[in-house]
Write an enzyme that holds these catalytic residues in place. Structure first.
Site, PDB file in Angstrom:
ATOM      1  N   HIS A  71      54.169 -29.272  -0.126  1.00 49.72           N
ATOM      2  CA  HIS A  71      53.847 -29.286   1.312  1.00 49.72           C
ATOM      3  C   HIS A  71      52.662 -28.364   1.615  1.00 49.72           C
ATOM      4  O   HIS A  71      52.722 -27.154   1.367  1.00 49.72           O
ATOM      5  CB  HIS A  71      55.071 -28.859   2.126  1.00 49.72           C
ATOM      6  N   HIS A 119      54.789 -31.671  10.630  1.00 44.97           N
ATOM      7  CA  HIS A 119      54.325 -33.041  10.366  1.00 44.97           C
ATOM      8  C   HIS A 119      54.078 -33.826  11.657  1.00 44.97           C
ATOM      9  O   HIS A 119      53.396 -34.854  11.626  1.00 44.97           O
ATOM     10  CB  HIS A 119      55.324 -33.790   9.479  1.00 44.97           C
ATOM     11  N   GLU A 177      58.134 -25.128  -0.915  1.00 45.03           N
ATOM     12  CA  GLU A 177      57.906 -26.519  -1.350  1.00 45.03           C
ATOM     13  C   GLU A 177      56.551 -26.621  -2.047  1.00 45.03           C
ATOM     14  O   GLU A 177      55.514 -26.483  -1.390  1.00 45.03           O
ATOM     15  CB  GLU A 177      57.895 -27.464  -0.131  1.00 45.03           C
ATOM     16  N   ASP A 221      52.368 -33.992   2.461  1.00 48.57           N
ATOM     17  CA  ASP A 221      53.156 -33.829   1.241  1.00 48.57           C
ATOM     18  C   ASP A 221      52.389 -34.550   0.138  1.00 48.57           C
ATOM     19  O   ASP A 221      52.052 -35.739   0.276  1.00 48.57           O
ATOM     20  CB  ASP A 221      54.552 -34.431   1.410  1.00 48.57           C
TER      21      ASP A 221
HETATM   22  C1  LIG Z   1      61.005 -32.912   4.233  1.00 49.76           C
HETATM   23  C2  LIG Z   1      59.890 -32.244   3.434  1.00 49.76           C
HETATM   24  N1  LIG Z   1      59.150 -33.218   2.727  1.00 49.76           N
HETATM   25  C3  LIG Z   1      59.007 -31.430   4.364  1.00 49.76           C
HETATM   26  O1  LIG Z   1      57.969 -31.886   4.769  1.00 49.76           O
HETATM   27  N2  LIG Z   1      59.470 -30.221   4.702  1.00 49.76           N
HETATM   28  C4  LIG Z   1      58.788 -29.379   5.650  1.00 49.76           C
HETATM   29  C5  LIG Z   1      59.425 -28.015   5.714  1.00 49.76           C
HETATM   30  C6  LIG Z   1      58.782 -30.009   7.034  1.00 49.76           C
HETATM   31  O2  LIG Z   1      59.632 -30.848   7.349  1.00 49.76           O
HETATM   32  O3  LIG Z   1      57.917 -29.581   7.845  1.00 49.76           O
HETATM   33 ZN   LIG Z   2      55.869 -31.634   4.300  1.00 53.60          ZN
END
Ligand SMILES: C[C@@H](N)C(=O)N[C@H](C)C(=O)O
Ligand SMILES: [Zn+2]
Length: 216
Positions: free
Chosen positions: A191, A125, A188, A132
């Protein structure tokens, strides 16, 4: 499933494409969930690289009638990534009191990346190339996707066997995002990546497009 070790050889992204902010539109609804929940460092708008937004527009157009994208999070500052990692680690520790140390870190990393602004392997991110996202119906009501967003459980894995509408919703989201050039993180359902090293690994590309970027 990707591991940071397995992807070490991917060359760093050097694109200077800017971050741009997303606004509510016919394509999507913005719901900056971490800002709304008071996380330190979270921003009131969702920022992504321009090409990521372009691809999200395509995704919104290939969605079947009656569905809308809901953008929950995009670019993150390091401070927010740290706050999310600490929060997730604590949640997992509470639910699994026997887990500690490296095992606890490894379980946490299924649901939140470790904090890194390394040019080769930044937290996804931090690149503006991770988003997300979930689905709403035509009235803007969020749909049941089979687990809560950021739920650290097997139910959050994209291919977890669900029945009925939630399974269908996941497949609809996945299909639209993959058709638009994104890759999905298997742990996830929400994501998706484009252009960063995680995307490069799942796309079998040897070079990423995006490295970490500062917000200005
Ligand atoms: C925290 C969650 N929403 C997310 O984005 N997880 C991935 C693995 C990340 O933090 O890159
Ligand atoms: Zn994410």
């Amino acid at each position: 499933m990707i591991t940071w070790d397995s992807a070490k050889q991917i060359a760093a992204g050097t694109s200077e494409e800017p971050l741009v902010s997303a606004a509510d539109s016919k394509h999507w609804i913005c719901k900056p969930v971490y800002f709304q929940n008071g996380f330190v460092g979270a921003l009131p708008q969702i920022w992504l690289r321009q090409s990521v937004l372009d691809r999200l527009k395509i995704a919104s157009e290939v969605l079947p009638n009656g569905y809308r994208l809901v953008l929950l999070d995009g670019w993150r500052p390091k401070q927010l990534q740290q706050a999310l990692f600490d929060d997730m680690r604590q949640k997992i520790a509470t639910e699994n009191p026997r887990l500690e140390g490296i095992q606890l870190d490894e379980m946490t990393m299924n649901y939140c990346s470790k904090v890194s602004d390394d040019p080769v392997q930044p937290s996804p991110h931090l690149t503006g190339g991770a988003v997300d996202v979930t689905l709403a119906n035509a009235s803007g009501v969020e749909l049941d996707m089979g687990s809560a967003f950021d739920e650290p459980s097997q139910r959050s894995w994209t291919t977890y066997q669900l029945s009925g509408a939630p399974m269908h919703h996941r497949k609809v989201l996945h299909s639209a995002m993959i058709q638009s050039g994104f890759t999905n993180l298997p742990s996830e359902w929400w994501h998706y990546d484009y252009g960063n090293w995680v995307w490069a690994w799942y796309s079998e590309a040897s070079v990423a497009e995006y490295g970490p970027i500062e917000h200005i």
